[in-house]
Write an enzyme that holds these catalytic residues in place. Structure first.
Site, mmCIF file in Angstrom:
data_model
loop_
_atom_site.group_PDB
_atom_site.id
_atom_site.type_symbol
_atom_site.label_atom_id
_atom_site.label_comp_id
_atom_site.label_asym_id
_atom_site.label_seq_id
_atom_site.Cartn_x
_atom_site.Cartn_y
_atom_site.Cartn_z
ATOM 1 N N GLU A 76 -6.856 4.107 12.428
ATOM 2 C CA GLU A 76 -5.838 4.080 13.450
ATOM 3 C C GLU A 76 -5.500 5.348 14.426
ATOM 4 O O GLU A 76 -6.548 6.317 14.135
ATOM 5 C CB GLU A 76 -4.303 3.801 12.644
ATOM 6 C CG GLU A 76 -4.394 5.075 11.525
ATOM 7 C CD GLU A 76 -3.116 4.410 10.857
ATOM 8 O OE1 GLU A 76 -1.846 4.526 11.347
ATOM 9 O OE2 GLU A 76 -3.424 4.138 9.508
ATOM 10 N N ASP B 270 0.769 -1.208 -0.034
ATOM 11 C CA ASP B 270 0.000 0.008 0.103
ATOM 12 C C ASP B 270 0.871 1.162 0.048
ATOM 13 O O ASP B 270 2.095 1.306 0.858
ATOM 14 C CB ASP B 270 -0.965 0.014 1.235
ATOM 15 C CG ASP B 270 -0.570 -0.058 2.624
ATOM 16 O OD1 ASP B 270 -0.063 0.744 3.081
ATOM 17 O OD2 ASP B 270 -0.158 -1.123 3.090
#
Length: 279
Positions: free
Chosen positions: A169, A78
Site C-alpha cells: 500500500e 487482521d
C-alpha cells in the site's frame, strides 16, 4: 487456483536469474543512502489498511462510522502490534474463523505482540496467517521475504496456517510508490513472491487496493495465476479488481467493527478456507 504454466515458467526463470545476479553482485538491499532517506520510524502505526483511508475516498455518514455492509459467511480480522494483546477467546466466540497477524516490516521490525496474537488465535481454533508490511525502498523483495519467513511468516501444512500475506500500500514515509518506477515495483513484488515460494512452497497472498496497484504497478504485472488477492475496499463492496484478478479471496471491508483491528471476509465456504490453509 489453476496456474498458467507459461507465465509460471517465465516467472520462475526470472526469479532464478535475479537470484544469480544478486548473488554475484551481493546486492540484496537498497543502498545506505536510500535506507537513510527512508527510515522506518513508526512501524507500530503501519498496518494492513493504515494508508487506505488516507488515499481512497471512503463514504462515512458519521464520526466515527462503523461501516457494516451486508457481509456474511466466513468472517475474520487482521491485527498488528497496534492492538496489543488480543482476547482470542472472545474473538472466536464473536464468530471469527480466520485472522492475519502482522509479523514484520522492512528488515528491521518485528511485532512485539506477534507470539500472543499468532499463537493465541491458533489456540482459540482460528485459522491464522502472518503478514509483512512491505517497504520496497529499504531492501530487496527477496531480502524482505527472507526476514519475514525467519520471523514468523512461514507456512506449515497443519490445516490452521494460511500462506503469508504481502501488504502493499501507499508509503507511510514518503512518495506513494516508494520512489520505484512501475516496472521496478513489479520486479520487487516478483522478487518477494518467488523467494517466499522457494522458502515455503506457497505463493504469498497479496494485499492491496485497486487504486494503489494501478498507480504503482501500472498494471504491468499479472500475479493472478499464482497469488491469492486480499483486497481493501471500505465502500460496501469489493469493487473493481486490480489487474488481472477476476475475484478477491479475502475482502477487508472495514477498519473497525465486531473484531479488534480490521474486518475481513473470506470469499467462499469454510471448507475452501481450509483448502487455502492446506494448499
Amino acid at each position: 487456483m489453476i496456474l498458467n504454466c507459461h507465465v509460471h515458467g517465465l516467472r520462475r526463470a526470472a526469479s532464478v536469474a535475479a537470484a544469480l545476479a544478486l548473488a554475484l553482485l551481493g546486492a540484496t538491499a537498497a543502498t545506505p543512502a536510500q535506507a537513510a532517506a527512508n527510515p522506518v520510524t513508526h512501524p507500530r502505526l503501519d498496518w494492513a489498511g493504515s494508508q487506505f483511508a488516507k488515499h481512497v475516498p471512503v463514504h462515512r455518514a458519521g464520526t466515527p462510522l462503523l461501516i457494516s455492509p451486508n457481509v456474511s459467511g466466513v468472517l475474520g480480522l487482521d491485527v498488528s502490534g497496534y492492538q496489543g494483546d488480543v482476547n482470542w477467546s472472545a474473538v472466536a466466540a464473536d464468530g471469527a474463523q480466520f485472522a492475519y497477524v502482522k509479523a514484520t516490516e522492512s528488515t528491521t521490525y518485528t511485532n512485539p505482540y506477534f507470539s500472543q496474537q499468532y499463537e493465541g488465535s491458533y489456540d482459540a481454533g482460528i485459522i491464522r496467517g502472518a503478514y509483512h508490511f512491505a517497504t520496497p525502498d529499504t531492501s530487496s523483495g527477496a531480502a524482505q521475504a527472507d526476514y519475514f519467513v525467519a520471523n514468523g511468516g512461514g507456512w506449515s501444512g497443519d490445516g490452521k496456517t494460511l500462506p503469508g500475506m504481502l501488504d502493499l500500500e501507499w508509503n507511510p514515509y514518503g512518495a506513494d510508490c516508494y520512489g520505484l518506477s512501475q516496472s521496478a515495483m513489479v520486479d520487487w513484488i516478483l522478487s518477494f513472491s518467488d523467494q517466499y515460494e522457494s522458502l515455503t512452497g506457497r505463493w504469498p497472498v497479496i494485499y492491496t487496493a485497486t487504486s494503489w496497484w494501478s498507480e504503482c504497478t501500472g498494471d504491468l504485472g499479472d500475479f493472478s495465476s499464482t497469488n491469492p488477492l486480499a483486497l481493501a475496499d471500505y465502500n460496501g463492496s469489493p469493487g473493481t479488481m486490480p489487474y488481472a484478478w477476476s475475484y478477491q479471496t479475502i475482502w477487508q471491508y472495514a477498519d473497525s467493527g465486531t473484531f479488534p483491528g480490521d474486518q475481513d471476509a473470506f470469499n467462499g465456504s469454510y471448507s475452501r478456507l481450509q483448502s487455502l490453509a492446506t494448499g
